[in-house]
Scaffold this motif. Sequence first.
Motif, mmCIF file in Angstrom:
data_model
loop_
_atom_site.group_PDB
_atom_site.id
_atom_site.type_symbol
_atom_site.label_atom_id
_atom_site.label_comp_id
_atom_site.label_asym_id
_atom_site.label_seq_id
_atom_site.Cartn_x
_atom_site.Cartn_y
_atom_site.Cartn_z
ATOM 1 N N THR A 211 2.299 4.431 -1.893
ATOM 2 C CA THR A 211 0.933 4.872 -2.174
ATOM 3 C C THR A 211 0.147 5.113 -0.887
ATOM 4 O OG1 THR A 211 0.032 2.630 -2.313
ATOM 5 C CG2 THR A 211 0.892 3.602 -4.351
ATOM 6 N N GLN A 212 0.862 5.035 0.250
ATOM 7 C CA GLN A 212 0.204 5.176 1.541
ATOM 8 C C GLN A 212 0.807 6.333 2.339
ATOM 9 O OE1 GLN A 212 0.970 1.108 2.861
ATOM 10 N NE2 GLN A 212 -1.240 0.740 2.810
ATOM 11 N N PHE A 213 -0.010 6.876 3.201
ATOM 12 C CA PHE A 213 0.419 7.915 4.139
ATOM 13 C C PHE A 213 0.687 7.253 5.489
ATOM 14 C CE2 PHE A 213 -0.819 10.867 7.558
ATOM 15 C CZ PHE A 213 0.100 11.877 7.327
ATOM 16 N N THR A 214 1.749 7.656 6.142
ATOM 17 C CA THR A 214 2.064 7.125 7.467
ATOM 18 C C THR A 214 1.495 8.056 8.529
ATOM 19 O OG1 THR A 214 4.138 6.221 6.621
ATOM 20 C CG2 THR A 214 3.908 6.353 9.002
ATOM 21 N N CYS A 215 0.533 7.554 9.269
ATOM 22 C CA CYS A 215 -0.066 8.323 10.365
ATOM 23 C C CYS A 215 0.970 8.520 11.457
ATOM 24 C CB CYS A 215 -1.273 7.575 10.935
ATOM 25 S SG CYS A 215 -2.550 7.191 9.727
ATOM 26 N N ALA A 216 0.755 9.510 12.324
ATOM 27 C CA ALA A 216 1.692 9.783 13.420
ATOM 28 C C ALA A 216 1.847 8.582 14.341
ATOM 29 C CB ALA A 216 1.240 11.013 14.200
ATOM 30 N N ASP A 217 0.813 7.745 14.426
ATOM 31 C CA ASP A 217 0.886 6.559 15.293
ATOM 32 C C ASP A 217 1.415 5.326 14.551
ATOM 33 O OD1 ASP A 217 -1.272 5.849 13.710
ATOM 34 O OD2 ASP A 217 -2.695 5.662 15.363
ATOM 35 N N GLY A 218 1.832 5.496 13.281
ATOM 36 C CA GLY A 218 2.418 4.397 12.524
ATOM 37 C C GLY A 218 1.454 3.659 11.607
ATOM 38 N N LEU A 219 0.166 3.899 11.733
ATOM 39 C CA LEU A 219 -0.820 3.252 10.870
ATOM 40 C C LEU A 219 -0.650 3.731 9.430
ATOM 41 C CD1 LEU A 219 -3.483 1.482 10.894
ATOM 42 C CD2 LEU A 219 -4.711 3.656 11.017
ATOM 43 N N CYS A 220 -0.889 2.845 8.475
ATOM 44 C CA CYS A 220 -0.809 3.198 7.052
ATOM 45 C C CYS A 220 -2.224 3.348 6.487
ATOM 46 C CB CYS A 220 -0.089 2.106 6.267
ATOM 47 S SG CYS A 220 1.596 1.774 6.834
ATOM 48 N N VAL A 221 -2.461 4.452 5.785
ATOM 49 C CA VAL A 221 -3.749 4.666 5.105
ATOM 50 C C VAL A 221 -3.460 5.075 3.667
ATOM 51 C CG1 VAL A 221 -5.004 5.294 7.213
ATOM 52 C CG2 VAL A 221 -3.938 7.094 5.854
ATOM 53 N N ASP A 222 -4.417 4.862 2.787
ATOM 54 C CA ASP A 222 -4.230 5.233 1.381
ATOM 55 C C ASP A 222 -3.935 6.718 1.260
ATOM 56 O OD1 ASP A 222 -4.648 2.678 0.380
ATOM 57 O OD2 ASP A 222 -6.810 2.990 0.156
ATOM 58 N N MET A 223 -2.979 7.061 0.389
ATOM 59 C CA MET A 223 -2.614 8.457 0.187
ATOM 60 C C MET A 223 -3.804 9.269 -0.348
ATOM 61 S SD MET A 223 -0.088 10.517 0.631
ATOM 62 C CE MET A 223 1.462 9.658 0.612
ATOM 63 N N ASP A 224 -4.707 8.604 -1.071
ATOM 64 C CA ASP A 224 -5.889 9.290 -1.601
ATOM 65 C C ASP A 224 -6.796 9.822 -0.494
ATOM 66 O OD1 ASP A 224 -5.049 8.742 -4.174
ATOM 67 O OD2 ASP A 224 -6.324 6.977 -4.387
ATOM 68 N N THR A 225 -6.668 9.275 0.703
ATOM 69 C CA THR A 225 -7.518 9.725 1.806
ATOM 70 C C THR A 225 -6.876 10.862 2.601
ATOM 71 O OG1 THR A 225 -6.650 8.079 3.356
ATOM 72 C CG2 THR A 225 -8.551 7.432 2.017
ATOM 73 N N ARG A 226 -5.659 11.217 2.261
ATOM 74 C CA ARG A 226 -4.959 12.325 2.937
ATOM 75 C C ARG A 226 -5.629 13.635 2.567
ATOM 76 N NH1 ARG A 226 -2.281 15.489 5.797
ATOM 77 N NH2 ARG A 226 -0.195 16.263 5.366
#
Length: 72
Positions: free
Chosen positions: A11-26
């Motif tokens: 349910t998360q997006f992996t940022c290029a730097d490795g941080l995880c953010v909610d997929m809804d914020t993509r």
Amino acid sequence: MLLTLSSCDDTQFTCADGLCVDMDTRCDQADDCRDGSDEKNCRIVHVDSSKYLKVSTQIRFPTDFPYAKSRQ
């Protein structure tokens, strides 16, 4: 092809730097990743609902239609 391993869940997006953010914020036009990678390669399509019809995929038959009754 580049394979990147991530500790983010599905349910998360992996940022290029490795941080995880909610997929809804993509692709929400706000940088949630520190590096802004959640807003890269986004294609946002705005649909004018007044110009397009919503088509139902559900078909309803009259109750007296021959195939509407369950087969026994």
